[in-house]
Design a protein around this motif. Structure first.
Motif, PDB file in Angstrom:
ATOM      1  N   PHE A 180       0.897  -1.161   0.000  1.00 30.99           N
ATOM      2  CA  PHE A 180       0.000   0.000   0.000  1.00 30.99           C
ATOM      3  C   PHE A 180       0.930   1.205   0.000  1.00 30.99           C
TER       4      PHE A 180
ATOM      5  N   THR B 260       4.023   1.140   2.239  1.00 26.02           N
ATOM      6  CA  THR B 260       3.844   0.080   3.245  1.00 26.02           C
ATOM      7  C   THR B 260       3.803  -1.280   2.561  1.00 26.02           C
TER       8      THR B 260
ATOM      9  N   ALA C 229       2.601  -4.442   3.073  1.00 25.84           N
ATOM     10  CA  ALA C 229       1.695  -5.156   3.984  1.00 25.84           C
ATOM     11  C   ALA C 229       1.956  -6.658   3.946  1.00 25.84           C
TER      12      ALA C 229
ATOM     13  N   PRO D 144      -0.830 -10.894  15.057  1.00 25.98           N
ATOM     14  CA  PRO D 144      -1.249  -9.700  15.801  1.00 25.98           C
ATOM     15  C   PRO D 144      -1.842  -8.648  14.863  1.00 25.98           C
ATOM     16  N   ASN D 145      -2.322  -7.563  15.453  1.00 25.69           N
ATOM     17  CA  ASN D 145      -2.876  -6.478  14.643  1.00 25.69           C
ATOM     18  C   ASN D 145      -1.876  -6.018  13.613  1.00 25.69           C
ATOM     19  N   GLY D 146      -2.352  -5.814  12.395  1.00 28.15           N
ATOM     20  CA  GLY D 146      -1.493  -5.264  11.346  1.00 28.15           C
ATOM     21  C   GLY D 146      -0.544  -6.265  10.715  1.00 28.15           C
ATOM     22  N   ALA D 147      -0.663  -7.551  11.063  1.00 30.88           N
ATOM     23  CA  ALA D 147       0.272  -8.557  10.524  1.00 30.88           C
ATOM     24  C   ALA D 147       0.018  -8.853   9.047  1.00 30.88           C
ATOM     25  N   GLY D 148      -1.232  -8.638   8.610  1.00 29.55           N
ATOM     26  CA  GLY D 148      -1.538  -8.880   7.193  1.00 29.55           C
ATOM     27  C   GLY D 148      -2.636  -9.904   6.958  1.00 29.55           C
ATOM     28  N   LYS D 149      -3.370 -10.267   8.006  1.00 30.45           N
ATOM     29  CA  LYS D 149      -4.418 -11.291   7.862  1.00 30.45           C
ATOM     30  C   LYS D 149      -5.537 -10.809   6.927  1.00 30.45           C
ATOM     31  N   SER D 150      -6.063  -9.616   7.224  1.00 33.36           N
ATOM     32  CA  SER D 150      -7.192  -9.116   6.416  1.00 33.36           C
ATOM     33  C   SER D 150      -6.761  -8.850   4.983  1.00 33.36           C
ATOM     34  N   THR D 151      -5.548  -8.362   4.797  1.00 31.38           N
ATOM     35  CA  THR D 151      -5.053  -8.104   3.441  1.00 31.38           C
ATOM     36  C   THR D 151      -4.992  -9.415   2.657  1.00 31.38           C
TER      37      THR D 151
ATOM     38  N   GLU E  20     -11.498 -12.772  12.020  1.00 28.85           N
ATOM     39  CA  GLU E  20     -11.685 -12.442  13.439  1.00 28.85           C
ATOM     40  C   GLU E  20     -13.167 -12.288  13.782  1.00 28.85           C
TER      41      GLU E  20
ATOM     42  N   HIS F 239      -7.402 -13.938  16.923  1.00 29.52           N
ATOM     43  CA  HIS F 239      -6.449 -13.684  17.992  1.00 29.52           C
ATOM     44  C   HIS F 239      -6.691 -14.662  19.124  1.00 29.52           C
TER      45      HIS F 239
HETATM   46  N1  ATP Z   1      -6.124   0.072   2.470  1.00 28.22           N
HETATM   47  C1  ATP Z   1      -4.946   0.210   3.072  1.00 28.22           C
HETATM   48  N2  ATP Z   1      -4.150   1.280   2.843  1.00 28.22           N
HETATM   49  C2  ATP Z   1      -2.952   1.396   3.442  1.00 28.22           C
HETATM   50  N3  ATP Z   1      -2.436   0.497   4.312  1.00 28.22           N
HETATM   51  C3  ATP Z   1      -3.190  -0.576   4.592  1.00 28.22           C
HETATM   52  C4  ATP Z   1      -4.477  -0.779   3.997  1.00 28.22           C
HETATM   53  N4  ATP Z   1      -4.974  -1.955   4.459  1.00 28.22           N
HETATM   54  C5  ATP Z   1      -4.047  -2.464   5.305  1.00 28.22           C
HETATM   55  N5  ATP Z   1      -2.979  -1.632   5.389  1.00 28.22           N
HETATM   56  C6  ATP Z   1      -1.749  -1.870   6.174  1.00 28.22           C
HETATM   57  O1  ATP Z   1      -1.303  -3.172   5.860  1.00 28.22           O
HETATM   58  C7  ATP Z   1      -0.819  -3.845   7.020  1.00 28.22           C
HETATM   59  C8  ATP Z   1      -1.594  -5.136   7.225  1.00 28.22           C
HETATM   60  O2  ATP Z   1      -2.926  -4.838   7.610  1.00 28.22           O
HETATM   61  P1  ATP Z   1      -4.076  -5.924   7.803  1.00 28.22           P
HETATM   62  O3  ATP Z   1      -5.364  -5.200   8.028  1.00 28.22           O
HETATM   63  O4  ATP Z   1      -4.015  -6.899   6.704  1.00 28.22           O
HETATM   64  O5  ATP Z   1      -3.605  -6.639   9.134  1.00 28.22           O
HETATM   65  P2  ATP Z   1      -4.406  -7.655  10.073  1.00 28.22           P
HETATM   66  O6  ATP Z   1      -3.461  -8.747  10.406  1.00 28.22           O
HETATM   67  O7  ATP Z   1      -5.700  -8.037   9.458  1.00 28.22           O
HETATM   68  O8  ATP Z   1      -4.643  -6.783  11.354  1.00 28.22           O
HETATM   69  P3  ATP Z   1      -5.931  -6.674  12.337  1.00 28.22           P
HETATM   70  O9  ATP Z   1      -5.864  -7.866  13.216  1.00 28.22           O
HETATM   71  O10 ATP Z   1      -5.658  -5.414  13.071  1.00 28.22           O
HETATM   72  O11 ATP Z   1      -7.150  -6.617  11.476  1.00 28.22           O
HETATM   73  C9  ATP Z   1      -0.945  -2.848   8.149  1.00 28.22           C
HETATM   74  O12 ATP Z   1       0.286  -2.185   8.285  1.00 28.22           O
HETATM   75  C10 ATP Z   1      -2.018  -1.903   7.664  1.00 28.22           C
HETATM   76  O13 ATP Z   1      -1.832  -0.629   8.237  1.00 28.22           O
END
Ligand code: ATP
Length: 306
Positions: free
Chosen positions: A15, A18, A20, A39-46, A157, A189
């Motif tokens: 992104f 970043t 991700a 953990p938060n921000g690890a990249g699961k949702s991406t 989650e 989590h």
């Molecule tokens: N649309 C976006 N634009 C910019 N950065 C993004 C975007 N979506 C995710 N990120 C960044 O990508 C990284 C991974 O985010 P992601 O949401 O995949 O993590 P996650 O493991 O699902 O976290 P959580 O448990 O908090 O949902 C993070 O650094 C987040 O800030």
């Protein structure tokens, strides 16, 4: 035909600046429940959004049912039930109306299963969505997803807003999916949840998969907790490599607790036996221990070094 419903091979996603996802490689075999931990921000949702064709990857390969989700999202969507991490609802519709709308959008109907799910989740479908708590919003998405007859279920989650009773209901529903041979990817989590439901787990940290395997395969990587009582005082264990956190639990040093690497357990037993072992209990690490192990910097360094 591939035996994996999901295949990810060196997937990358940026992104802007970043990064991700740096390197995401794992498979979800047909009929398995796979826990996706991080953990938060690890990249699961991406990762999940890439699998659903909502995001375009910058590198690597991704397939769902053998198809590229970015190009073939319309073909794969009817085969998937998905619950997002943040559930946004139409505020002026009731929960029941939204469940039905979500089902229709996926070409499915309200069935007896939908009513049963509303009952087991103790969900009131008559309230307007604007009045729902986070947990109730999650229930809307869960009920819609679980009442679908899909081949692949993806939960991002899903229980973060649910109380323990509803969490248990969710676990039971996932176990039913498992019994029915469905494939499930569950990001979480909640380690105890993953431990109870999943055949395998995949751990992601800072956009990289740092470990994957079934629970037994993962356990050998972490230390056993030991509680021991002997006739004679315990000496020398503090100098034994592979023994950590040695603590004496009585004054004459005949009772102790410590953590031990699996590969030195035999040596430790050999050192303790001449002291007259009165009691010896060892417990494998819980997923919680594993998780902490992987997320401590030490854990990461050790893994890289392996
Ligand atoms: N649309 C976006 N634009 C910019 N950065 C993004 C975007 N979506 C995710 N990120 C960044 O990508 C990284 C991974 O985010 P992601 O949401 O995949 O993590 P996650 O493991 O699902 O976290 P959580 O448990 O908090 O949902 C993070 O650094 C987040 O800030």
């Amino acid at each position: 035909m591939s035996t994996n419903v999901i295949e990810l091979n060196h997937v990358q996603k940026n992104f802007g600046r970043t990064q991700a996802l740096k390197n995401v490689t794992f498979n979800v075999p047909t009929g398995e429940v796979v826990g996706f931990l991080g953990p938060n921000g690890a990249g699961k949702s991406t990762t999940i959004r890439i699998l659903l064709g909502m995001l375009k990857r910058n590198g690597g390969e991704a397939t769902v049912f053998g198809q590229d989700p970015w190009h073939n999202d319309l073909q794969i969507h009817p085969r998937i039930a998905y619950v997002p991490g943040d559930v946004y609802l139409w505020p002026n519709l009731t929960g029941g109306e939204i469940v039905d709308l979500l089902l229709r959008l996926n070409g499915q109907n309200h069935t007896a299963k939908t009513d049963e799910l509303m009952k087991v989740f103790e969900f009131d479908p008559k309230k307007k969505a604007r009045a729902y708590s986070k947990g109730n919003r999650q229930k809307v998405a869960l009920i819609a997803a679980l009442s679908q007859d899909a081949e692949l279920y993806i939960f991002d989650e899903p229980t973060s807003g649910l109380d323990p009773l509803n969490e248990l209901t969710f676990q039971q529903e996932v176990l039913k999916l498992k019994e029915a041979g469905k494939t499930v990817l569950l990001s979480s989590h909640i380690l105890s949840e993953v431990e109870k439901m999943c055949d395998a787990i995949v751990i992601i940290r800072e956009g990289e998969i740092i470990e994957q395997g079934n629970l037994d395969q993962m356990r050998h990587l972490s230390r056993l907790r030991v509680q021991v009582e002997t006739d004679a005082a315990i000496t020398g264990l503090d100098k034994q490599s592979g023994v950590y956190d040695l603590k004496f639990t009585n004054h004459d040093q005949t009772a102790a607790t410590f953590a031990v690497d699996h590969d030195v357990l035999g040596q430790v037993m050999a050192a303790l036996t001449p002291l007259g072992i009165k009691d010896f209990q060892s417990t494998p690490p819980t997923l919680e221990d594993l998780f902490l192990h992987y997320y401590s910097d030490k854990g990461a360094t050790q893994h890289v070094a392996q």
